[in-house]
Design an enzyme around this catalytic site. Structure first.
Site, short mmCIF file in Angstrom:
data_model
loop_
_atom_site.label_atom_id
_atom_site.label_comp_id
_atom_site.label_asym_id
_atom_site.label_seq_id
_atom_site.Cartn_x
_atom_site.Cartn_y
_atom_site.Cartn_z
N GLN A 1 -10.28 5.09 1.70
CA GLN A 1 -11.11 3.96 1.31
C GLN A 1 -12.04 4.32 0.16
OE1 GLN A 1 -11.06 0.86 2.08
NE2 GLN A 1 -10.25 0.58 4.15
N ASP B 1 -3.82 -1.37 9.57
CA ASP B 1 -4.56 -1.44 8.30
C ASP B 1 -3.53 -1.54 7.18
OD1 ASP B 1 -6.43 -1.36 6.31
OD2 ASP B 1 -6.93 0.76 6.53
N GLU C 1 2.72 6.26 9.08
CA GLU C 1 2.42 6.04 7.65
C GLU C 1 3.68 6.36 6.85
OE1 GLU C 1 1.30 5.43 4.04
OE2 GLU C 1 -0.16 5.01 5.62
N CYS D 1 -7.57 -5.82 3.68
CA CYS D 1 -8.21 -5.99 2.38
C CYS D 1 -7.85 -7.33 1.77
CB CYS D 1 -7.82 -4.85 1.44
SG CYS D 1 -6.04 -4.72 1.15
N TYR E 1 0.13 2.04 9.61
CA TYR E 1 -0.34 2.16 8.21
C TYR E 1 -1.56 3.08 8.19
CZ TYR E 1 2.29 -2.28 7.93
OH TYR E 1 3.23 -3.28 8.02
N CYS F 1 -19.15 2.99 -16.28
CA CYS F 1 -19.02 1.86 -15.37
C CYS F 1 -20.06 2.00 -14.27
CB CYS F 1 -17.61 1.82 -14.78
SG CYS F 1 -17.43 0.62 -13.43
#
Length: 452
Positions: free
Chosen positions: A282, A380, A332, A407, A311, A158
């Protein structure tokens, strides 16, 4: 209304957030995959609904200036990339438009939009890969799922992944096939090996090989550890993750270290970080550092503020801001990630950061009851956005600023709209591309509390 199976000539005038082209046929919006803005094509209508339709290109009459070739042998077969037929500049324009559209259409907001953060590297940027396994022609293979299915498309290489990932995956498959280890069947719930899950430190080069199986097969995998350690010197950790659940969730809760350490290390925004199999990190390190730098620019702490990082994952965002804050408090829900965050703070001699495990809304509410009054809140959240409980606690805490990293521009716009209805102003938004060639786009939002 267009007729099904009839061919029409039309021009593509826009792109959806999913990457499909949009044209109008008989006054109806028609979505056409693998097209570019400016294409004039003969389009066959394949499905008609009450207010929109779907089509496919029967013949390209006049190609768009945005069209180009970004090579990949699996493009159109696997469900990963949607933009390999257009230039990267055109892709960034499309993604920036997705962010702007979300805040205008969903949020009803008009913030200042900062220049889009395009990626410097559009290939080999991923530090994580999750390859599902399947059996094809009697042999174990791995790859990615075909669009809108759980049918595995075998992938030898890939272009989004490091070359080493393909080589390691091939070595694991050779071992599975030579030892005749049964591959998991998602429909029947039988078999053993489920996924090959790889992580790599972009700066350190350290690689973690995580093998996901339905049950503990540590003894069967012991020789594989020796093979991987000898063949790939960057492999610092081999983990067996056990997932017995009859589900399509990739990872189970139990991890066994078969070789090396429980974690690998990397550097994010100048801080050394530990990465475990279950902790969020990330996928595009270089772009994440640029995104976090923009978040720090929006937060603009002066050194006297308390920053709450909700988060928080492994603490990377909060730690990137700690040097300019009086105190950082991270929350978290994943216990392993919280432990990573605590060690990351300790390993970087960050004494003004503390981390708590639990639902962001609930734990933050408890912290507030104990007198934690943040001046800046950074969130986040996952793709579904912030919970209503979390948003309510943010409003009650009344920080001067809320910096949201997301996101999913749609849920970010929704959550920003909620905060704007309760005393905040959406001042600035910046889109960022952490996933070149795919449909995904991130954004960071600055919300400021109204003075009145």
């Amino acid at each position: 209304m267009p007729e099904k199976n009839k061919v029409y000539t039309a021009e593509i005038t826009g792109l959806t957030s999913e990457g499909s082209g949009v044209c109008r046929i008989e006054e109806m919006a028609v979505f056409v995959p693998e097209t570019a803005v400016g294409d004039v094509a003969e389009i066959k209508v394949v499905k008609v609904l009450s207010s929109y339709a779907f089509g496919i290109v029967d013949r390209l009459v006049t190609p768009s200036p945005d069209r180009c070739v970004r090579p990949c042998g699996a493009y159109k077969k696997c469900g990963g990339c949607v933009y390999r037929h257009i230039s990267y500049d055109a892709e960034c324009r499309a993604k920036d438009a997705v962010v702007r559209d979300a805040f205008g259409r969903i949020g009803g907001l008009s913030p200042q939009f900062d220049p889009f953060l395009a990626a410097e590297d559009t290939d080999r940027y991923r530090n994580k890969a999750q390859y599902p396994l399947a059996v094809i022609d009697g042999k174990a293979v791995c790859g990615f799922y075909a669009p809108r299915s759980h049918r595995v498309v075998p992938i030898e290489d890939c272009p989004l992944q490091p070359v080493a990932f393909s080589e390691i995956a091939a070595a694991v498959l050779d071992y599975i096939n030579s030892r005749k280890i049964a591959v998991y069947n998602e429909k029947s719930g039988t078999g053993i090996m489920r996924h090959i899950y790889l992580r790599r430190g972009a700066h350190s080069g350290e690689i973690m090989v995580c093998l996901v199986a339905r049950k503990d097969i540590s003894r069967q995998l012991a020789p594989l550890c020796r093979v991987l350690a000898e063949k790939f010197t960057d492999v610092k950790s081999v983990i067996l993750n056990i997932n017995p659940a009859h589900t399509n969730v990739i990872l189970g809760e139990k991890c066994l270290t078969l070789f090396g350490s429980d974690t690998i290390t990397d550097v994010m925004c100048g801080n050394k970080v530990e990465i475990s199999p279950l902790s969020f990190y990330q996928v595009n390190t270089a772009q994440a550092e640029r995104l976090y730098a923009k978040a720090l620019d929006y937060a603009a702490p002066t050194g006297s503020e308390i920053i709450a990082d909700l988060y928080c994952g492994a603490g990377t965002i909060g730690l990137s801001m700690a040097h300019r804050a009086r105190r950082v408090v991270g929350v978290e829900i994943v216990p392993e990630a919280v432990e990573n965050a605590k060690r990351n703070a300790e390993n970087n001699s960050v004494a003004n950061a503390e981390f708590y495990c639990g639902d962001a809304g609930k734990v933050f509410g408890e912290l507030r009851e104990r007198g934690c009054a943040p001046d800046i809140i950074v969130v986040d959240p996952p793709r579904k956005g912030c919970s209503e409980e979390t948003l309510a606690h943010i409003v009650d805490a009344a920080p001067e600023k809320v910096v949201m990293i997301s996101c999913n521009p749609s849920t970010a716009a929704r959550d920003a709209k909620f905060l704007c209805s309760r005393g905040y102003t959406a001042e600035r938004v910046c889109g960022a591309d952490l996933f070149p060639a795919t449909r995904h786009v991130e954004c960071v939002v600055l919300m400021s509390r109204q003075k009145s």
